[in-house]
Write an enzyme that holds these catalytic residues in place. Sequence first.
Site, PDB file in Angstrom:
ATOM      1  N   GLY A   1       0.778  -1.232   0.000  1.00 20.64           N
ATOM      2  CA  GLY A   1       0.000   0.000   0.000  1.00 20.64           C
ATOM      3  C   GLY A   1       0.806   1.278   0.000  1.00 20.64           C
ATOM      4  O   GLY A   1       0.295   2.317   0.430  1.00 20.64           O
TER       5      GLY A   1
ATOM      6  N   LEU B   1      -4.407  -7.246  -7.568  1.00 15.85           N
ATOM      7  CA  LEU B   1      -3.967  -8.352  -8.432  1.00 15.85           C
ATOM      8  C   LEU B   1      -5.081  -9.210  -9.022  1.00 15.85           C
ATOM      9  O   LEU B   1      -4.798 -10.117  -9.796  1.00 15.85           O
ATOM     10  CB  LEU B   1      -2.971  -9.230  -7.660  1.00 15.85           C
ATOM     11  CG  LEU B   1      -1.724  -8.469  -7.184  1.00 15.85           C
ATOM     12  CD1 LEU B   1      -0.759  -9.403  -6.468  1.00 15.85           C
ATOM     13  CD2 LEU B   1      -1.018  -7.768  -8.331  1.00 15.85           C
TER      14      LEU B   1
ATOM     15  N   ILE C   1     -10.510  -7.439 -13.040  1.00 19.58           N
ATOM     16  CA  ILE C   1     -11.744  -6.697 -12.728  1.00 19.58           C
ATOM     17  C   ILE C   1     -12.921  -7.322 -13.481  1.00 19.58           C
ATOM     18  O   ILE C   1     -12.861  -7.487 -14.699  1.00 19.58           O
ATOM     19  CB  ILE C   1     -11.583  -5.203 -13.110  1.00 19.58           C
ATOM     20  CG1 ILE C   1     -10.384  -4.590 -12.381  1.00 19.58           C
ATOM     21  CG2 ILE C   1     -12.861  -4.410 -12.803  1.00 19.58           C
ATOM     22  CD1 ILE C   1     -10.461  -4.610 -10.867  1.00 19.58           C
TER      23      ILE C   1
ATOM     24  N   HIS D   1       1.068   0.104 -13.524  1.00 24.17           N
ATOM     25  CA  HIS D   1       1.818  -1.126 -13.785  1.00 24.17           C
ATOM     26  C   HIS D   1       3.310  -0.798 -13.765  1.00 24.17           C
ATOM     27  O   HIS D   1       3.737   0.194 -14.366  1.00 24.17           O
ATOM     28  CB  HIS D   1       1.407  -1.713 -15.141  1.00 24.17           C
ATOM     29  CG  HIS D   1       2.012  -3.054 -15.369  1.00 24.17           C
ATOM     30  ND1 HIS D   1       1.506  -4.200 -14.801  1.00 24.17           N
ATOM     31  CD2 HIS D   1       3.111  -3.430 -16.062  1.00 24.17           C
ATOM     32  CE1 HIS D   1       2.261  -5.233 -15.150  1.00 24.17           C
ATOM     33  NE2 HIS D   1       3.237  -4.788 -15.906  1.00 24.17           N
TER      34      HIS D   1
ATOM     35  N   ASP E   1      -3.844  -5.500 -18.194  1.00 25.66           N
ATOM     36  CA  ASP E   1      -2.801  -4.569 -18.654  1.00 25.66           C
ATOM     37  C   ASP E   1      -2.910  -4.151 -20.121  1.00 25.66           C
ATOM     38  O   ASP E   1      -1.909  -3.812 -20.750  1.00 25.66           O
ATOM     39  CB  ASP E   1      -1.396  -5.182 -18.410  1.00 25.66           C
ATOM     40  CG  ASP E   1      -1.187  -5.526 -16.944  1.00 25.66           C
ATOM     41  OD1 ASP E   1      -1.678  -4.771 -16.092  1.00 25.66           O
ATOM     42  OD2 ASP E   1      -0.549  -6.555 -16.674  1.00 25.66           O
TER      43      ASP E   1
ATOM     44  N   GLU F   1       6.643   5.972  -9.286  1.00 21.92           N
ATOM     45  CA  GLU F   1       5.226   5.821  -8.907  1.00 21.92           C
ATOM     46  C   GLU F   1       4.819   6.900  -7.907  1.00 21.92           C
ATOM     47  O   GLU F   1       3.755   7.526  -8.054  1.00 21.92           O
ATOM     48  CB  GLU F   1       4.985   4.425  -8.325  1.00 21.92           C
ATOM     49  CG  GLU F   1       5.134   3.344  -9.374  1.00 21.92           C
ATOM     50  CD  GLU F   1       4.697   1.960  -8.918  1.00 21.92           C
ATOM     51  OE1 GLU F   1       4.399   1.132  -9.781  1.00 21.92           O
ATOM     52  OE2 GLU F   1       4.664   1.693  -7.701  1.00 21.92           O
TER      53      GLU F   1
HETATM   54  C1  GAR Z   1       3.335  -1.256  -7.472  1.00 22.86           C
HETATM   55  O1  GAR Z   1       4.676  -1.230  -7.871  1.00 22.86           O
HETATM   56  C2  GAR Z   1       2.430  -1.401  -8.667  1.00 22.86           C
HETATM   57  O2  GAR Z   1       2.941  -0.822  -9.829  1.00 22.86           O
HETATM   58  C3  GAR Z   1       2.388  -2.895  -8.809  1.00 22.86           C
HETATM   59  O3  GAR Z   1       2.297  -3.379  -7.505  1.00 22.86           O
HETATM   60  C4  GAR Z   1       3.040  -2.514  -6.651  1.00 22.86           C
HETATM   61  C5  GAR Z   1       2.216  -2.235  -5.410  1.00 22.86           C
HETATM   62  O4  GAR Z   1       2.998  -1.623  -4.445  1.00 22.86           O
HETATM   63  N1  GAR Z   1       1.254  -3.307  -9.610  1.00 22.86           N
HETATM   64  C6  GAR Z   1       1.297  -4.359 -10.401  1.00 22.86           C
HETATM   65  O5  GAR Z   1       2.270  -5.085 -10.489  1.00 22.86           O
HETATM   66  C7  GAR Z   1       0.016  -4.608 -11.187  1.00 22.86           C
HETATM   67  N2  GAR Z   1       0.201  -5.614 -12.173  1.00 22.86           N
HETATM   68  P1  GAR Z   1       2.311  -0.954  -3.171  1.00 22.86           P
HETATM   69  O6  GAR Z   1       1.368  -1.973  -2.548  1.00 22.86           O
HETATM   70  O7  GAR Z   1       3.438  -0.645  -2.250  1.00 22.86           O
HETATM   71  O8  GAR Z   1       1.591   0.273  -3.641  1.00 22.86           O
END
Ligand code: GAR
Length: 188
Positions: free
Chosen positions: A12, A83, A86, A102, A143, A172
């Site tokens: 999160g 994950l 949807i 992503h 994706d 991010e």
């Molecule tokens: C993030 O890096 C996001 O880009 C990735 O999961 C991580 C969550 O981190 N998403 C994917 O891989 C979707 N396919 P967080 O829980 O620390 O925000």
Amino acid sequence: MKRVVILASGTGTNAENIIKYFRNNDLIVVVHVLSNKKEAKVLDKATQLKVNSFSFNREFYKSNELLNWLKLNTDYIILAGFLWKIPTGIIESFPAKIINIHPALLPKYGGKGMYGMHVHNAVVNNKEKTSGITIHYVNENYDEGAIIFQKSFEVLVGDTAEDVAKKIHTLEQENFPKIIEKVILENG
Ligand code: GAR
């Protein structure tokens, strides 16, 4: 006021950053954090930040219960490390209102099973010279929704998957809330 619900499965850090970014915003408010994992750290983060949250199981997810709840409670759905695929009903009810982040430059390194360190390991193993983040709308395929924003960085010789993960994390944190804000303000 546009309401945002965040769906997340893990730590999160993105959810936390988004919540903090919109905390004093007059136009956009994060109203809820939902998770498919009841032990996910993101739920503790939401509690600490005084944002409502709950977890759900597959039955609730696949039934119309979640869809009906979302219709009543939000304008936008943000996937921040969520994950599960949807369900079609949710995609049809929220056209161009579901946004995912992503950790790769889609269309490369996307699809089922491509998340978190799996992505960064693949990037390093394939000796990619660049990687980056993609923020995109969500459609019925993993994706593959229309790309809203991408930002890349150089993968240096000797960079490990952990090094790549750190660079992704920085991008991010810098970009996801700002892009969410831009989309919501432009699309209404
Ligand atoms: C993030 O890096 C996001 O880009 C990735 O999961 C991580 C969550 O981190 N998403 C994917 O891989 C979707 N396919 P967080 O829980 O620390 O925000």
